[in-house]
Design a protein around this motif. Structure first.
Motif, PDB file in Angstrom:
ATOM      1  N   ASP A  67      -7.984   9.375   0.392  1.00  0.00           N
ATOM      2  CA  ASP A  67      -6.756   9.017   1.109  1.00  0.00           C
ATOM      3  C   ASP A  67      -6.679   7.501   1.126  1.00  0.00           C
ATOM      4  N   GLU A  68      -5.807   6.919   0.263  1.00  0.00           N
ATOM      5  CA  GLU A  68      -5.758   5.493   0.000  1.00  0.00           C
ATOM      6  C   GLU A  68      -7.055   5.063  -0.717  1.00  0.00           C
ATOM      7  N   HIS A  69      -7.050   3.826  -1.176  1.00  0.00           N
ATOM      8  CA  HIS A  69      -8.224   3.312  -1.880  1.00  0.00           C
ATOM      9  C   HIS A  69      -9.265   2.802  -0.889  1.00  0.00           C
ATOM     10  N   LYS A 117       3.811  11.898   1.118  1.00  0.00           N
ATOM     11  CA  LYS A 117       2.865  10.942   0.537  1.00  0.00           C
ATOM     12  C   LYS A 117       2.345  11.529  -0.777  1.00  0.00           C
ATOM     13  N   VAL A 155      -1.716   7.780  -2.250  1.00  0.00           N
ATOM     14  CA  VAL A 155      -1.212   6.603  -1.544  1.00  0.00           C
ATOM     15  C   VAL A 155       0.217   6.845  -1.068  1.00  0.00           C
ATOM     16  N   ASP A 156       0.723   5.961  -0.205  1.00  0.00           N
ATOM     17  CA  ASP A 156       2.047   6.136   0.386  1.00  0.00           C
ATOM     18  C   ASP A 156       3.154   6.122  -0.660  1.00  0.00           C
ATOM     19  N   ARG A 159       5.939   2.855  -2.206  1.00  0.00           N
ATOM     20  CA  ARG A 159       5.329   1.555  -2.478  1.00  0.00           C
ATOM     21  C   ARG A 159       5.732   1.050  -3.855  1.00  0.00           C
TER      22      ARG A 159
END
Length: 356
Positions: A67-69, A117, A155-156, A159
Motif C-alpha cells: 500500500d504505497e511505496h 485507489k 497508489v492513489d 496522481r
C-alpha cells in the motif's frame, strides 16, 4: 538505484475468500524523465532488451504487493510490515508490455481499491548507466540496466491519470504534466508533435517499439555473422597450418634415416673434398656436385637431372672404394677417354632408377 513505474488497475476479480486478483501491464520500453536528489532532471531509457529480458521478467514473479511505496526495499526482514499481497508467477510480455497478475490479501487495501485507489507503481532496482542515444525518436542520456522488480505498490488514483497505465513512470509523468491532467498526449511525427488519443498513441508506440526491436535483432545478427565468418577463416587457417605442420613434421624413424643419410654423404664426400670443406648449409646436390667437380674439374652440372648427379656421385664413390681413389692422388678415375667411367655412371644411374 530505486525507480517506480505506474499503471492502472482496470479490472479485478474477487476470490471466494474475499481477496482481489488483478492482471495489469507494469512497464514498457521508452525514454522517461527522472528527477535526481539534487533536483536536476535526466532522461533515462528503458530498452526492450532490458525490460523484456528473462532476468527482469522473472523478477516480477512472486513479489510483494504494498500500500504505497515503502521508503526502503521490501526484504525478508520487513515483509510482514509492508506486504499486502503477492504477485503470481505468470509474468509475460504481451502487446509489447510486461504483464503480471497479483492477489491482494489485505482487507483495508482491498477496500481502498473498491473506493477508487487503482494505480499500480512498480518499485525496482536498476543500474543507471551513462549512455547517450535515441529510442523511438526521443534522446536519452542514461540507460537503465539489470532491472530487478522489488515490489508492486497500489497508489492513489489521480496522481498521474489513466495515461500512466500505458506509458509513464509515476515520477516521470508528474514532471511532464505539471500543467494539468486533462491535456491530450502528443505523438511526434516527422519532428512535429500531434495530439492523439491515448489508445492511438499506445498503438503507434508499440509498433515503433516492435520495429526498433527488429532493427536491434538485425544489427545483432549482422554482428554475430561477422564474428562467425572471422572465426571460420581463423579455423580454416588453423587447419591449413596444422596440415602443413604435419607434412613438415618428420617421424623419429624418418629423422634418423635423414641424419644417417647426411652422415654417410658427408663421410663419403670428405674422401674427395677433405676435412677443410665447409658442409654447413650445403644441399645434397651441392655436395655431390662438389665431389664430382673434384674428381672431374671440367664437369658442369647445369641442366643435369638429379638422377644423373646421383648416379655420377655413386659411381665416383664406388670407384674410389674399389681402387682407393682420391682426387688428390695419382689414381685418377677419369684418365684417358673416359669411356669406362661413363659406362659405369650409366650403369649406376640405371641401378638407382630401378631402385626407385
Amino acid at each position: 538505484m530505486q525507480r517506480f513505474d505506474k499503471a492502472l488497475v482496470q479490472d479485478y476479480e474477487e476470490t471466494f475468500e474475499g481477496y482481489l486478483t488483478v492482471t495489469v501491464p507494469i512497464t514498457r520500453p521508452g525514454v522517461f524523465l527522472y528527477q535526481r536528489q539534487d533536483g536536476t532532471i535526466q532522461m533515462e531509457a528503458k530498452l526492450p532488451d532490458e525490460i523484456f529480458s528473462d532476468y527482469t521478467i522473472n523478477s516480477a514473479r512472486s513479489k510483494p504487493v504494498t500500500d504505497e511505496h515503502p521508503n526502503e526495499p521490501v526484504t525478508l526482514k520487513n515483509y510482514n510490515r509492508y506486504a499486502k499481497g503477492l504477485s503470481h508467477t505468470d509474468a509475460v510480455v504481451r502487446n509489447f508490455k510486461l504483464y503480471v497478475s497479483m492477489t491482494i490479501t489485505d482487507e483495508a487495501l482491498i477496500q481502498k481499491i473498491r473506493d477508487g485507489k487503482r494505480e499500480i507503481s512498480i518499485g525496482f532496482l536498476s543500474d543507471v548507466v551513462p549512455e547517450s542515444g535515441s529510442y523511438n525518436g526521443e534522446s536519452y542520456e542514461y540507460v537503465q540496466r539489470n532491472l530487478e522488480i522489488n515490489h508492486i505498490a497500489i497508489v492513489d488514483q489521480g496522481r498521474a491519470g489513466p495515461e500512466v497505465a500505458i506509458r509513464n513512470d509515476s515520477d516521470a509523468w508528474q514532471l511532464e504534466n505539471e500543467g494539468g491532467t486533462n491535456n491530450m498526449p502528443t505523438y511526434k511525427i516527422d519532428g512535429k508533435d500531434y495530439e492523439v488519443d491515448s489508445a492511438v498513441k499506445s498503438f503507434l508506440e508499440a509498433q515503433q517499439a516492435r520495429l526498433d526491436t527488429a532493427n536491434l535483432k538485425a544489427k545483432d545478427f549482422d554482428t554475430l555473422q561477422g564474428r562467425y565468418d572471422a572465426l571460420e577463416v581463423k579455423y580454416q587457417n588453423a587447419e591449413k597450418d596444422l596440415k602443413q605442420a604435419k607434412e613438415n613434421n618428420l617421424s623419429a624413424d624418418e629423422l634418423d634415416a635423414k641424419v644417417q643419410s647426411r652422415v654417410e654423404l658427408i663421410s663419403g664426400a670428405t674422401t674427395f673434398l677433405g676435412d677443410s670443406f665447409d658442409f654447413k648449409g650445403k644441399s645434397e646436390r651441392e655436395i655431390k656436385e662438389a665431389v664430382i667437380q673434384k674428381a672431374k674439374p671440367d664437369f658442369k652440372g647445369d641442366g643435369k637431372s638429379d638422377d644423373y648427379i646421383d648416379a655420377f656421385f655413386d659411381a665416383t664413390l664406388g670407384r674410389a672404394k674399389q681402387e682407393g681413389f682420391s682426387s688428390t692422388g695419382n689414381n685418377h678415375m677419369f684418365t684417358g677417354d673416359g669411356s669406362s667411367s661413363n659406362k659405369q655412371i650409366e650403369e649406376m644411374k640405371i641401378k638407382r632408377l630401378n631402385m626407385k
